[in-house]
Design a protein around this motif. Structure first.
Motif, mmCIF file in Angstrom:
data_model
loop_
_atom_site.group_PDB
_atom_site.id
_atom_site.type_symbol
_atom_site.label_atom_id
_atom_site.label_comp_id
_atom_site.label_asym_id
_atom_site.label_seq_id
_atom_site.Cartn_x
_atom_site.Cartn_y
_atom_site.Cartn_z
ATOM 1 N N GLU A 32 -3.223 2.999 10.093
ATOM 2 C CA GLU A 32 -2.451 3.837 9.173
ATOM 3 C C GLU A 32 -3.085 5.210 9.034
ATOM 4 O OE1 GLU A 32 0.288 5.225 6.259
ATOM 5 O OE2 GLU A 32 0.365 3.806 7.924
ATOM 6 N N ARG A 92 -4.824 6.817 11.336
ATOM 7 C CA ARG A 92 -4.492 7.548 12.558
ATOM 8 C C ARG A 92 -3.058 8.094 12.483
ATOM 9 N NH1 ARG A 92 -6.542 7.651 17.648
ATOM 10 N NH2 ARG A 92 -7.925 5.878 17.226
ATOM 11 N N ARG A 93 -2.133 7.247 12.032
ATOM 12 C CA ARG A 93 -0.742 7.678 11.925
ATOM 13 C C ARG A 93 -0.606 8.878 10.991
ATOM 14 N NH1 ARG A 93 3.811 7.321 8.899
ATOM 15 N NH2 ARG A 93 2.639 6.461 7.130
ATOM 16 N N ARG A 94 -1.302 8.838 9.870
ATOM 17 C CA ARG A 94 -1.216 9.947 8.910
ATOM 18 C C ARG A 94 -1.839 11.213 9.474
ATOM 19 N NH1 ARG A 94 -2.569 7.548 2.881
ATOM 20 N NH2 ARG A 94 -1.267 5.679 2.975
ATOM 21 N N GLU A 135 -2.016 12.041 12.580
ATOM 22 C CA GLU A 135 -1.103 12.578 13.600
ATOM 23 C C GLU A 135 0.056 13.325 12.961
ATOM 24 O OE1 GLU A 135 -0.244 9.055 15.818
ATOM 25 O OE2 GLU A 135 -2.025 9.239 17.095
#
Length: 353
Positions: free
Chosen positions: A284, A286-288, A290
């Protein structure tokens, strides 16, 4: 375009004499806070300023440099904008209570409350709620005032009583109270945001909306223009529960998944600290990051690398709460200084055309 350093008279005896009481107050407050953390069983740590990533928030700007290897090859580095990544790696390593006075570096920032190099005080509590940080803040502001023997924190004619109980208000409540906007009506249960709904709300209350404004731009405009002018006057304000899209490093609230365990601390209308219940889900996070870097690319045409070591360390990091406090700003409010350079022993040279 040519730039040159402007004359910096801070070192002249007369200017230094005017600044010196603020600087002596700075040292006294720093010593008092070190004593506070020692009594609370914190270990003071020291982190490297050179990092592979300066942080991954869209609107933070770093100073870039490069290292030379022994064979003359180059490797990119950045001066950190916060010691956060390094501190969390230390939590992963097994530390439980840590504090850090770190010189940090932010580009495109200079003014009465901003400086390219400043001191960030960060501290972390493993296994403890972010609400414990709120109590830390209340005690720290009172201690700073006691240390320099002032009854109030002050900035440009505004005052805040550090000994009074703080106001605690959620971001949604502040938007309703000070702007007449139902903020969470534009946030879905999964944290996604509805730009058009929020834009309509701004237009309804007479605020400007540009065609290229995203949801985050609109959120920030309301916060700056309608909310912050009411925070921390008379007593400290804790602004709590930011929308999850505005809290890239914080975990969602168990009470409402639309908001995060994030708060900011205000006194005299000045933001002093930013605290979190820390996110420890690497995927999560990493997703944020990005998402943040995609926004940075859209707005500024550049991105910063992700710190893969930091993302790997999250798998070992315990549940924790952490906070960053602008130490120089605290000194300003406690000593009555009107500009941040008055509380810096040796300010950075100023450049101009």
């Amino acid at each position: 375009m040519n730039f040159s350093a402007k004359a910096s008279p801070w070192w002249t005896p007369s200017v230094h004499a005017d600044r010196r009481p603020f600087l002596v107050g700075r040292n006294a407050i720093q010593a008092a806070l070190r004593g506070f953390f020692a009594r609370e069983d914190f270990i003071e740590v020291d982190t490297a300023a050179l990092q592979v990533s300066p942080g991954n928030e869209a609107h933070l700007h770093a100073f870039a440099t490069e290292a030379l290897t022994t064979d003359g090859q180059t490797a990119p580095f950045y001066l950190h904008t916060s010691p956060e990544f390094a501190c969390k790696k230390l939590l992963a390593a097994g530390e439980e209570r840590i504090s850090c006075f770190a010189h940090v570096y932010r580009n495109r920032e200079r003014g009465p409350l901003h400086h390219p190099e400043f001191t960030m005080l960060e501290w972390y509590r493993a296994g403890e709620s972010y609400k414990s940080l709120m109590m830390d803040c209340v005690r720290i502001l009172a201690l700073a005032a006691e240390t320099v023997k002032t009854p109030v924190l002050a900035y440009r004619g505004a005052e805040s009583d550090p000994f009074a109980g703080p106001e605690r208000i959620s971001v949604a409540e502040a938007f309703d109270q000070h702007a007449g906007i139902d903020l969470l009506a534009s946030v879905a249960a999964d944290g996604s945001t509805d730009r058009e709904h929020l834009a309509a709300e701004l237009r309804r209350v007479g605020m400007r909306v540009a065609d290229d404004d995203g949801w985050a731009d609109l959120f920030s405009r309301v916060l700056v223009e309608r909310i912050e002018p009411h925070l921390g006057f008379g007593r400290i304000t804790i602004l709590d529960e930011y929308p999850v899209s505005e809290a890239a490093l914080a975990r969602p609230s168990a009470r409402d998944p639309r908001v995060a365990e994030r708060f900011e601390l205000y006194a005299c209308g000045v933001e002093l600290a930013n605290g979190f219940g820390e996110l420890t889900n690497a995927a999560e996070q990493r997703r944020r990051f990005e998402i943040e870097m995609a926004e940075k690319a859209r707005v500024y045409g550049e991105t910063y690398p992700l710190d893969e070591d930091f993302l790997a360390a999250l798998s070992l990091m315990p549940e924790a709460s952490g906070i960053a406090l602008g130490f120089d700003r605290l000194v300003m409010l406690a000593t009555g200084a009107s500009r941040i350079d008055q509380v810096l022993w040796a300010p950075v040279a100023e450049y101009g055309r």
